[in-house]
Design an enzyme around this catalytic site. Structure first.
Site, short mmCIF file in Angstrom:
data_model
loop_
_atom_site.label_atom_id
_atom_site.label_comp_id
_atom_site.label_asym_id
_atom_site.label_seq_id
_atom_site.Cartn_x
_atom_site.Cartn_y
_atom_site.Cartn_z
CG ASP A 93 39.34 53.23 48.02
OD1 ASP A 93 39.79 54.35 47.78
OD2 ASP A 93 40.06 52.24 48.24
CD1 TRP A 151 41.09 52.98 38.16
CD2 TRP A 151 38.95 52.37 38.16
NE1 TRP A 151 40.59 53.17 36.89
CE2 TRP A 151 39.29 52.81 36.87
CE3 TRP A 151 37.65 51.93 38.41
CZ2 TRP A 151 38.37 52.82 35.81
CZ3 TRP A 151 36.74 51.93 37.37
CH2 TRP A 151 37.11 52.37 36.09
CG ASN A 152 37.50 46.94 38.52
OD1 ASN A 152 38.60 46.70 39.03
ND2 ASN A 152 37.01 46.23 37.53
CD GLU A 249 43.30 37.65 35.14
OE1 GLU A 249 42.43 37.94 34.30
OE2 GLU A 249 43.60 36.47 35.42
N GLY A 251 41.76 43.93 29.95
CA GLY A 251 40.39 44.32 29.62
C GLY A 251 39.71 43.35 28.65
CB CYS A 283 37.84 43.28 33.46
SG CYS A 283 37.65 42.03 34.73
CD GLU A 380 37.98 47.33 29.08
OE1 GLU A 380 39.10 47.86 29.06
OE2 GLU A 380 37.66 46.41 29.85
CE LYS A 450 40.41 36.88 20.26
NZ LYS A 450 39.56 36.95 19.05
CD GLU A 457 44.23 37.64 39.24
OE1 GLU A 457 43.22 38.35 39.05
OE2 GLU A 457 45.22 38.00 39.91
#
Ligand code: NDP
Length: 483
Positions: A93, A151-152, A249, A251, A283, A380, A450, A457
């Site tokens: 994946d 997707w990471n 959640e 970047g 991230c 980023e 920020k 989480e």
């Protein structure tokens, strides 16, 4: 096709297909081969998923916490039993090497299911005595929760959102990133096998429009997004219109500060973990590495040696340490940043090239002499590109480290214990590390300050974001009414 799932979506306890939705191709990033095809959810599929989640939630919330927890813990066991197959799927994946996926994907998903399964039975309210009268509070679920993933870490994100949600008595509809549609379906399957009621955990595929349809539906009570800061602003605004609960959640552009008294090998190890793990697609990465002037040359020399020894290759070979980028598009975005770095005058220490072939490989890349105003210092990148900055004083480096709109993570390497805590105390970041980088145990809160998001989480803190309090005042005496 190697990884073709039974159908595109998982709704009300079963695989569901609707071929009227756009085709989403799942591409193995190491070879460019299409390994599965799924269809984006149509409005009918979105509606089915929300209805199923709504009915399941009402029944699920009636169970005791211990009963709910038992299902989550059983799911954790099944995930661990199937770790090898799940890791292989994660590799197809995402392209991340098996050397990583065998240890951090299904396993961290299982950790979340086990941890929140364990907590479920202990979620209680409070008794507040008021003389004769009293107040009690009940911790109640929010209702139907929507999870939207990047997707990471497709398995981990599906579990980090699902586990606390279900522990608190909510149901979930999870929309994976269209780049990595496969892993969340397995999480849903395993939960069913572990005894979750049909409709408790649903997966629908799609692009941002499907996420948007879920977020704006009035039957949805909570939205938890893992994604970029730009998407976060859109999703937060859409959720606000319906006064929904959110976890964002997002970047980062996190600083890693290395003082000249630090252990050089450890600091380099931390910087490499914080830039090259998962091919830099993390991230919380410490992509701005500030190195004190006294050790900068030694740092760069050894960093170059260690970076050039990284074993890049076939992600299915367990010796491979470094895989491709998740997609051709992400590779092109990252190469665009590398070109900007060169054009704006940063010194390329090592790497900087995309690798010819059908896979989406980029060399692990280090820039030195980066200044705070360069594009690679401000935006980023989400790829294996480390920027090294030089600094002289503690005061100076803290100001420079905090000069960003984002605040997900940050770290410091030093052997001076007082300085370590002083620096961390002044750092604008939600998740910090001293003489380490990027550890994310389920027991610890994870999230940013920020522009990097709201909410946390993992850990007990996540319970606050998947439940709410009902306050009940109980009067024992007569009502003293002036009317
Ligand atoms: P995106 O922000 O592009 O997408 C995130 C998810 O949101 C995807 O599933 C996407 O669907 C969906 N989406 C996009 N637009 C909307 C919309 N208007 N309404 C609802 N959903 C929408 O992020 P990436 O997938 O590119 O992931 C990389 C980003 O994620 C990086 O910025 C990274 O820092 C961040 N991230 C943050 C983490 C954290 O915990 N803080 C962890 C991991 C990543 P689609 O892809 O189909 O457009």
């Amino acid at each position: 096709m190697k990884c073709q799932p039974t159908a595109s979506h998982f709704i009300n306890g079963q695989y569901v297909e609707d071929t009227a939705g756009d085709v989403i191709e799942c591409v193995y990033p190491a070879t460019g081969e299409v390994v599965a095809k799924v269809h984006s959810a149509t409005p009918a599929i979105v509606d089915q998923a929300i209805s199923a989640a709504q009915s399941a939630q009402k029944e699920w919330a009636k169970l005791s916490g211990t009963e709910r927890g038992r299902v989550l813990k059983r799911a954790a066991e099944i995930m661990r039993e199937r770790n090898h197959a799940l890791s292989e799927l994660e590799t197809y994946d995402t392209g991340k090497p098996m050397q990583e996926t065998l240890y951090v994907d299904a396993t961290s998903g299982a950790d979340a299911l086990e941890y929140f399964g364990g907590l479920a039975g202990s979620l209680t309210g409070e008794h507040i005595p008021l003389g004769e009268d009293w107040v009690y509070t009940k911790r109640i679920p929010l209702g139907v929760c929507v999870g939207i993933g990047a997707w990471n870490y497709p398995t981990q994100i599906a579990c980090w959102k699902g586990a606390p949600a279900m522990a608190c008595g909510n149901s979930m509809i999870f929309k994976p990133s269209e780049t990595t549609p496969l892993c969340a379906l397995k999480v849903a399957e395993i939960l069913m096998e572990a005894g979750a009621p049909a409709g408790l955990y649903n997966v629908v595929q799609g692009y941002g429009d499907v996420g948007g349809a879920l977020v704006t539906d009035e039957r949805v009570d909570k939205v938890s997004l893992t994604g970029s800061a730009a998407t976060g602003k859109k999703v937060y605004a859409a959720a606000a219109a319906g006064m929904k609960h959110v976890t964002m959640e997002l970047g980062g552009k996190s600083p890693l500060i290395i003082f000249d008294d630090a252990s050089l090998e450890d600091a380099i190890g931390g910087a490499m973990l914080g830039n090259f793990y998962s091919t830099g697609q993390v991230c919380s990465n410490g992509t701005r590495v500030f190195v004190q002037k006294g050790i900068k040359d030694a740092f760069l020399k050894r960093l170059k040696e260690r970076t050039e020894a990284i074993k890049l290759g076939d992600p299915l070979d367990e010796d491979t340490q470094f895989g491709p980028m998740v997609s051709r598009n992400q590779r092109d975005i990252v190469m665009g940043f590398v070109e900007r770095g060169k054009a704006e005058g940063a010194t390329l220490v090592t790497g900087g090239n995309a690798i010819d072939g059908d896979g989406f490989y980029i060399e692990p890349t280090v820039f030195a002499d980066v200044t705070d105003d360069m594009t690679i210092a401000r935006e980023e990148i989400f790829g294996p590109v480390m920027s090294v900055f030089e600094f002289e004083t503690e005061e100076e480096v803290i100001a420079r480290a905090n000069d960003t709109d984002l605040g997900l993570a940050g770290g410091v390497f030093t052997n001076d214990i007082k300085r370590a805590h002083r620096v961390i105390d002044l750092m604008d970041a939600g998740t910090c590390f001293i003489n380490s980088y990027n550890d994310a145990p389920v027991e610890a809160p994870f999230g940013g300050v920020k522009g990097s998001g709201v909410g946390r989480e993992n850990s007990k803190a996540a319970i606050e974001h998947y439940s709410q309090l009902k306050t009940v005042y109980v009067r024992m005496g007569p009502v003293d009414s002036p009317y």
